[in-house]
Structure formats: structure tokens, C-alpha cells
Design a protein around this motif. Structure first.
Motif, mmCIF file in Angstrom:
data_model
loop_
_atom_site.group_PDB
_atom_site.id
_atom_site.type_symbol
_atom_site.label_atom_id
_atom_site.label_comp_id
_atom_site.label_asym_id
_atom_site.label_seq_id
_atom_site.Cartn_x
_atom_site.Cartn_y
_atom_site.Cartn_z
ATOM 1 N N VAL A 156 0.835 -1.197 0.000
ATOM 2 C CA VAL A 156 0.000 0.000 0.000
ATOM 3 C C VAL A 156 0.872 1.249 0.000
ATOM 4 O O VAL A 156 0.524 2.258 -0.606
ATOM 5 C CB VAL A 156 -0.968 -0.009 1.213
ATOM 6 N N GLU A 157 2.036 1.185 0.644
ATOM 7 C CA GLU A 157 2.915 2.358 0.735
ATOM 8 C C GLU A 157 3.331 2.872 -0.632
ATOM 9 O O GLU A 157 3.549 4.056 -0.794
ATOM 10 C CB GLU A 157 4.161 2.053 1.572
ATOM 11 N N ASN A 158 3.470 1.979 -1.638
ATOM 12 C CA ASN A 158 3.881 2.466 -2.953
ATOM 13 C C ASN A 158 2.825 2.233 -4.034
ATOM 14 O O ASN A 158 3.104 2.351 -5.208
ATOM 15 C CB ASN A 158 5.254 1.908 -3.352
ATOM 16 N N LEU A 159 1.583 1.919 -3.625
ATOM 17 C CA LEU A 159 0.468 1.799 -4.564
ATOM 18 C C LEU A 159 0.055 3.192 -5.025
ATOM 19 O O LEU A 159 -0.114 4.092 -4.218
ATOM 20 C CB LEU A 159 -0.720 1.113 -3.889
ATOM 21 N N THR A 160 -0.048 3.374 -6.324
ATOM 22 C CA THR A 160 -0.445 4.675 -6.844
ATOM 23 C C THR A 160 -1.770 4.634 -7.598
ATOM 24 O O THR A 160 -2.457 5.644 -7.683
ATOM 25 C CB THR A 160 0.628 5.248 -7.792
ATOM 26 N N ARG A 161 -2.156 3.451 -8.143
ATOM 27 C CA ARG A 161 -3.363 3.409 -8.964
ATOM 28 C C ARG A 161 -3.881 1.987 -9.103
ATOM 29 O O ARG A 161 -3.112 1.053 -9.244
ATOM 30 C CB ARG A 161 -3.051 3.985 -10.335
ATOM 31 N N ILE A 162 -5.198 1.845 -9.059
ATOM 32 C CA ILE A 162 -5.881 0.589 -9.348
ATOM 33 C C ILE A 162 -6.779 0.871 -10.542
ATOM 34 O O ILE A 162 -7.659 1.730 -10.474
ATOM 35 C CB ILE A 162 -6.754 0.119 -8.163
ATOM 36 N N GLU A 163 -6.547 0.176 -11.646
ATOM 37 C CA GLU A 163 -7.388 0.341 -12.822
ATOM 38 C C GLU A 163 -8.125 -0.963 -13.066
ATOM 39 O O GLU A 163 -7.556 -2.044 -12.909
ATOM 40 C CB GLU A 163 -6.546 0.660 -14.059
ATOM 41 N N VAL A 164 -9.375 -0.861 -13.477
ATOM 42 C CA VAL A 164 -10.130 -2.058 -13.823
ATOM 43 C C VAL A 164 -10.950 -1.765 -15.071
ATOM 44 O O VAL A 164 -11.505 -0.686 -15.234
ATOM 45 C CB VAL A 164 -11.028 -2.551 -12.661
ATOM 46 N N SER A 165 -10.945 -2.742 -15.957
ATOM 47 C CA SER A 165 -11.777 -2.687 -17.144
ATOM 48 C C SER A 165 -12.688 -3.898 -17.079
ATOM 49 O O SER A 165 -12.212 -5.037 -17.080
ATOM 50 C CB SER A 165 -10.896 -2.728 -18.400
ATOM 51 N N SER A 166 -13.983 -3.657 -16.978
ATOM 52 C CA SER A 166 -14.961 -4.739 -16.867
ATOM 53 C C SER A 166 -15.596 -4.993 -18.219
ATOM 54 O O SER A 166 -16.128 -4.068 -18.846
ATOM 55 C CB SER A 166 -16.044 -4.382 -15.853
ATOM 56 N N SER A 167 -15.524 -6.237 -18.658
ATOM 57 C CA SER A 167 -16.126 -6.631 -19.927
ATOM 58 C C SER A 167 -17.279 -7.575 -19.645
ATOM 59 O O SER A 167 -17.090 -8.626 -19.029
ATOM 60 C CB SER A 167 -15.100 -7.332 -20.814
ATOM 61 N N THR A 168 -18.467 -7.178 -20.081
ATOM 62 C CA THR A 168 -19.660 -8.010 -19.923
ATOM 63 C C THR A 168 -20.371 -8.085 -21.266
ATOM 64 O O THR A 168 -20.012 -7.383 -22.221
ATOM 65 C CB THR A 168 -20.628 -7.424 -18.876
ATOM 66 N N PHE A 169 -21.397 -8.907 -21.335
ATOM 67 C CA PHE A 169 -22.175 -8.986 -22.567
ATOM 68 C C PHE A 169 -22.876 -7.662 -22.881
ATOM 69 O O PHE A 169 -23.229 -7.384 -24.003
ATOM 70 C CB PHE A 169 -23.188 -10.137 -22.506
ATOM 71 N N ALA A 170 -23.050 -6.817 -21.858
ATOM 72 C CA ALA A 170 -23.699 -5.514 -22.039
ATOM 73 C C ALA A 170 -22.725 -4.426 -22.485
ATOM 74 O O ALA A 170 -23.144 -3.336 -22.857
ATOM 75 C CB ALA A 170 -24.372 -5.090 -20.742
ATOM 76 N N GLY A 171 -21.424 -4.688 -22.431
ATOM 77 C CA GLY A 171 -20.432 -3.703 -22.841
ATOM 78 C C GLY A 171 -19.270 -3.622 -21.876
ATOM 79 O O GLY A 171 -19.170 -4.404 -20.934
ATOM 80 N N ASP A 172 -18.385 -2.672 -22.130
ATOM 81 C CA ASP A 172 -17.193 -2.484 -21.319
ATOM 82 C C ASP A 172 -17.313 -1.219 -20.477
ATOM 83 O O ASP A 172 -17.965 -0.258 -20.865
ATOM 84 C CB ASP A 172 -15.951 -2.364 -22.198
ATOM 85 N N LYS A 173 -16.644 -1.235 -19.314
ATOM 86 C CA LYS A 173 -16.624 -0.080 -18.426
ATOM 87 C C LYS A 173 -15.221 0.032 -17.836
ATOM 88 O O LYS A 173 -14.650 -0.960 -17.388
ATOM 89 C CB LYS A 173 -17.649 -0.240 -17.306
ATOM 90 N N LYS A 174 -14.666 1.251 -17.835
ATOM 91 C CA LYS A 174 -13.339 1.482 -17.264
ATOM 92 C C LYS A 174 -13.445 2.389 -16.048
ATOM 93 O O LYS A 174 -14.112 3.415 -16.085
ATOM 94 C CB LYS A 174 -12.408 2.104 -18.301
ATOM 95 N N SER A 175 -12.777 1.970 -14.974
ATOM 96 C CA SER A 175 -12.758 2.730 -13.726
ATOM 97 C C SER A 175 -11.353 2.700 -13.158
ATOM 98 O O SER A 175 -10.562 1.811 -13.476
ATOM 99 C CB SER A 175 -13.715 2.109 -12.705
ATOM 100 N N SER A 176 -11.064 3.663 -12.285
ATOM 101 C CA SER A 176 -9.765 3.649 -11.608
ATOM 102 C C SER A 176 -9.874 4.331 -10.256
ATOM 103 O O SER A 176 -10.746 5.168 -10.024
ATOM 104 C CB SER A 176 -8.685 4.329 -12.452
ATOM 105 N N ILE A 177 -8.973 3.923 -9.378
ATOM 106 C CA ILE A 177 -8.786 4.579 -8.089
ATOM 107 C C ILE A 177 -7.335 5.020 -8.050
ATOM 108 O O ILE A 177 -6.434 4.204 -8.236
ATOM 109 C CB ILE A 177 -9.087 3.622 -6.916
#
Length: 136
Positions: free
Chosen positions: A29-50
Motif C-alpha cells: 500500500v505504501e507504494n500503490l499509486t493506482r488501481i485500474e479495472v476494465s470490466s467486460s460483460t455482454f452488455a459492454g465495457d466499463k473502465k474505472s480507476s482509483i
């Protein structure tokens, strides 16, 4: 033939060992800078990040969805522990694709990136950490 110094090889081995050791430091956690996730479903894709960053001497988290900033909060000790739990679960995550939706994760650290996919339908790590950090 040029004679090599006796100490040349041990120094080279030591330098190689130190380089290997530094590259094996666990991501935390001390050197974590970003969490990215790309969700792919039958309804489409969604990109989010923290994104984790410091502002005014206080650690913050920013949630971005589809390129739009949704929320920004200072991190409490409880939220940091939740991030540590997320990382532990992420490290143990087995990449299986048994589900119709697949989450592709990229975790960025100060010293590099780690990528994994979760198609297990069981973990839902990003959804959980997003809920804990941003109350959404």
C-alpha cells in the motif's frame, strides 16, 4: 591475455544479487499509486480507476469512471487497512474465466505494474474496495 582482478567477479555477483533483491520487494500500500479495472460483460465495457495520492500532507483516493472524476476522499486508517486487504486478496487471485464478465486489473506501483484478470464471478474486488473507500 589481460589478467582480471580477483575481486571483479564477486562485485559483479553482488551487484546482480542486489538488483534482483530490489526487484523482488513486495508491492505494498505504501507504494500503490493506482488501481485500474476494465470490466467486460455482454452488455459492454466499463473502465474505472482509483488513484492514491497525497494532498496537503494527507493521503487521498480519487475515483474515476469512464474518464470522469466521481469522488475524492481523504483516507482513514480503516480505509488503508481495507486497501491492504484488497492487495492481499489480489495477490492470491487465481486467473480463471468461468463467468460471462471479466475484470482486467492493472495495479500501478512506484516500482512497476501488475496485471491480472478475474473471471471467477466470486471476488468482485474492485466493487468492494470502491464501496469501502467512497461509500458508493
Amino acid at each position: 591475455m589481460k589478467k582480471r582482478h580477483a575481486f571483479h567477479r564477486p562485485i559483479t555477483l553482488l551487484a546482480g544479487f542486489l538488483l534482483l533483491l530490489s526487484s523482488c520487494q513486495p508491492n505494498s500500500v505504501e507504494n500503490l499509486t493506482r488501481i485500474e479495472v476494465s470490466s467486460s460483460t455482454f452488455a459492454g465495457d466499463k473502465k474505472s480507476s482509483i488513484t492514491i495520492f497525497e494532498k496537503g500532507g494527507i493521503e487521498h483516493a480519487r475515483l474515476t469512471e469512464e474518464g470522469r472524476i466521481v469522488s475524492e476522499v481523504p483516507l482513514s486508517a480503516t480505509q488503508r487497512r481495507s486497501l491492504e486487504q484488497f492487495l492481499e486478496e489480489f495477490k492470491e487471485l487465481k486467473e480463471v474465466n468461468l463467468c460471462t464478465s471479466v475484470d482486467s486489473y492493472t495495479l500501478a506501483f512506484e516500482n512497476g505494474k501488475v496485471q491480472k484478470e478475474d473471471g471467477s464471478c466470486n471476488w468482485n474486488g474492485f466493487k468492494k474496495i470502491k464501496s469501502v473507500l467512497f461509500k458508493v
